[in-house]
Write a protein that holds these residues in place. Sequence first.
Motif, short mmCIF file in Angstrom:
data_model
loop_
_atom_site.label_atom_id
_atom_site.label_comp_id
_atom_site.label_asym_id
_atom_site.label_seq_id
_atom_site.Cartn_x
_atom_site.Cartn_y
_atom_site.Cartn_z
N UNK A 105 0.83 -1.21 0.00
CA UNK A 105 0.00 0.00 0.00
C UNK A 105 0.87 1.26 0.00
N UNK A 139 -9.78 8.71 -4.56
CA UNK A 139 -8.58 7.88 -4.52
C UNK A 139 -7.30 8.63 -4.92
N UNK A 165 -2.67 11.64 7.53
CA UNK A 165 -3.71 10.77 8.12
C UNK A 165 -3.18 9.99 9.31
N UNK A 199 -5.40 9.20 12.58
CA UNK A 199 -5.24 7.96 13.34
C UNK A 199 -4.46 8.17 14.63
N UNK A 219 -14.10 8.13 9.18
CA UNK A 219 -14.26 6.67 9.15
C UNK A 219 -15.51 6.22 9.91
N UNK A 267 -17.29 4.69 -2.39
CA UNK A 267 -16.08 5.38 -2.87
C UNK A 267 -16.05 5.43 -4.40
N UNK A 291 -18.42 7.91 -5.79
CA UNK A 291 -18.34 9.28 -5.26
C UNK A 291 -17.46 10.19 -6.11
N UNK A 321 -9.96 2.96 11.73
CA UNK A 321 -9.51 4.23 11.13
C UNK A 321 -8.39 3.95 10.12
N UNK A 322 -7.54 2.98 10.46
CA UNK A 322 -6.44 2.64 9.56
C UNK A 322 -6.95 1.92 8.30
N UNK A 325 -8.50 4.29 5.95
CA UNK A 325 -7.49 5.05 5.22
C UNK A 325 -7.08 4.34 3.94
N UNK A 326 -7.03 3.02 3.99
CA UNK A 326 -6.64 2.24 2.80
C UNK A 326 -7.80 2.09 1.83
N UNK A 336 -10.30 3.96 1.45
CA UNK A 336 -10.55 5.29 0.87
C UNK A 336 -9.67 5.53 -0.36
N UNK A 337 -8.47 4.96 -0.35
CA UNK A 337 -7.53 5.22 -1.46
C UNK A 337 -7.54 4.14 -2.51
N UNK A 338 -8.58 3.33 -2.52
CA UNK A 338 -8.74 2.37 -3.61
C UNK A 338 -8.37 0.95 -3.25
N UNK A 339 -8.12 0.66 -1.98
CA UNK A 339 -7.72 -0.70 -1.59
C UNK A 339 -8.86 -1.47 -0.93
#
Lengths: 288, 381
Positions: A64, A235, A245, A250, B203, B235, B238, B371-372, B375-376, B378-381
């Motif tokens: 990631x 994204x 973040x 976090x 989140x 997502x 959006x 929350x972690x 975060x992922x 949200x970014x396409x994972x």
Amino acid sequence: MSVEAREARQPWILLSPALTAVTLLLLVPLCFIVIYSFWLRTATGADQAGFYLDNWAEALSDRFYRDILLNTLKIATITTAICALMGYPSAYFIARSRGNKAMLLLLLMLPFWISYIIRTMSWINILGVSGALNGVLTWTGIVDEPIQMLYNEATVILGLVHFLLPFMILNIFVSLDGIDVTLEDAANSLGATKWQAFLQVTLPLSLPGLAAGGLLCFVLGAGTYITPLVLGGPTDAMFANLVFEAIITQLNWPLGSALSLMLLAVLAVLVGIYNRYLGMAQLMKGLG
Amino acid sequence: MKKMDNTTRYERLRERYMNGDLDRRTFLGLLGAAGAAYGVVTPYRAFAQDVSQVRFDGWGGVVSEAFRQYAFDPYTAETGIEVVDGTFGGGDEYLSRVKASQTGEYNIAHLSGVFDYARYDNLGLSSELNEDNIPNLQYVIPKLVDVFRKVSGGTLSCVPYDYGTTGLAYNRAHISDEEMQEKGAKILIDEAYKGKIAGWSDWRTRIWFASLQTGQDPNAAEDMDAVWDAIRAHRDLSLKYWTSGAELMSLLAEEEIYVTEGWSGRIYALQEQGHDIGYYDPPNGYGWQECLFVLKGSPMEAAEELLNFMLAPETSIAVAEGQNYPPALDPNKVELGEKIPTLPAFDPTGTLDGLTFADPEYWNSHEADWSKTFGRVQKGY
């Protein structure tokens, strides 16, 4: 004290305020970040001091982070290339203009008087569905419905180019301004066309400025997080957004520290390569 | 006996020196000691009760404007204590700032949700209010006070101030009221509105609405895979995750988007501005209460005085009308005027039984992990 000893001390005395500032404001905080990167975040959000390699293991092994880092480098490279293509003709025009050079340089500096965030947000009023550009397009009948232009990678790059272009122009300008204009005349007198004179004389001599501007644009572009936040889609994140973040959302300062050091290391390598082949002196000249 | 201030003390010292009652060495020594004491004490001056200013941090926008106009300026005029107000985009961001600050640097925060209160309490940031100094606390809905007491072992570090909901906001030119009521939270993952949907980059909110979209209890979701899939679906449809109330209002007002979840007060503000934006609280919609939280190390008497001033019915009602969120005042004890009963989320019974609040234990126990993960995702994972 001998004259030699006094002369040897003088530069250090003059440099001491700057060295003190760099030490206190850059090196000491950097040391804190290094220390933090080996701590851990507990379940409540508090930090657990110690020497743990967990954050580094995660930052270096997780796909990631690698993917986002590569995407960041890609966006920074594209931005730098666009800045170079757009910046060179502008810098050339300013350097070769007679009489109004100071005015043109002032106009170039003008955007710096406005906050970077405001400048970034101004694109929403220009490219938004009810923005100026869509207004013109629908009014002239070119399109029936407003086009969705915002919140994608292209607008992130656009915002970065808007932010970084003056840095590129200034660096190239400094380089071009130092070139003796009679060199081109000499090339012409030896049979070269204007284009050949530019390609074989002016362009090579101005490359250090171009490289300095490129380095600045790349480093600043790779480290930004405001532009993707304001102009990006869901994204379109860059590496600095991950740092933001981790630290802000976090409350994971240890991981955020490891990530920020990772980005710093990648950019330091690039600066090192630049220094190896072009030297930092040109960058200092450009900044001056 | 009147308390002597430092200026008077120094003047008397100087007078004694000038009169020859003190030798030069003693005079300078005393001055030096006074200077050193000042230097040592200054970082901890927040502990002192003789304060000239209190720092307040809130959500900015119309909320801060209402606080400034109806609470802070009148408070300063009455007490002489200045209120320095700052803003934040979310509770997480503010907590990070507090963590990086010195004790006493931040004083009062407009926190959202009992889960935030619990987090601050867990991190040892809570204070203990002297409720005798806040007589206006008697007007507050008891249920709102009790949940905070439960978290902090019977004492209070905050006073409840207002409540609201995060419901569905939609452009009525494109989405009818009937369609909204029929689809509920699932409208946020409706392909028909691809590119015209948005959502808050928080989140908790994302997981709450994904729980509703997957037919689960937002306070006890069991199938988290389904929840994350719903978040991914949202997502991909959006246009943008918004990060502040101002951005939410701008996206809706400029018609960049047709539907998002939104904060009830901000949507009411848009409606007041004449935008045809509808607002709908789906079943089990996200209810929340906000409080004025006093951080450890704050000047307590000044802070309590400000809280009492802000809870005074006339102030509280004026702020509520300004920020468009119902006040925490009990409608059975206080006459709330004409506007407040028209605000979204207002409960005329004062029981708040119709609102679903986030269970602090459930949400905080998953905070680090979710929350972690968000975060992922949200970014396409």
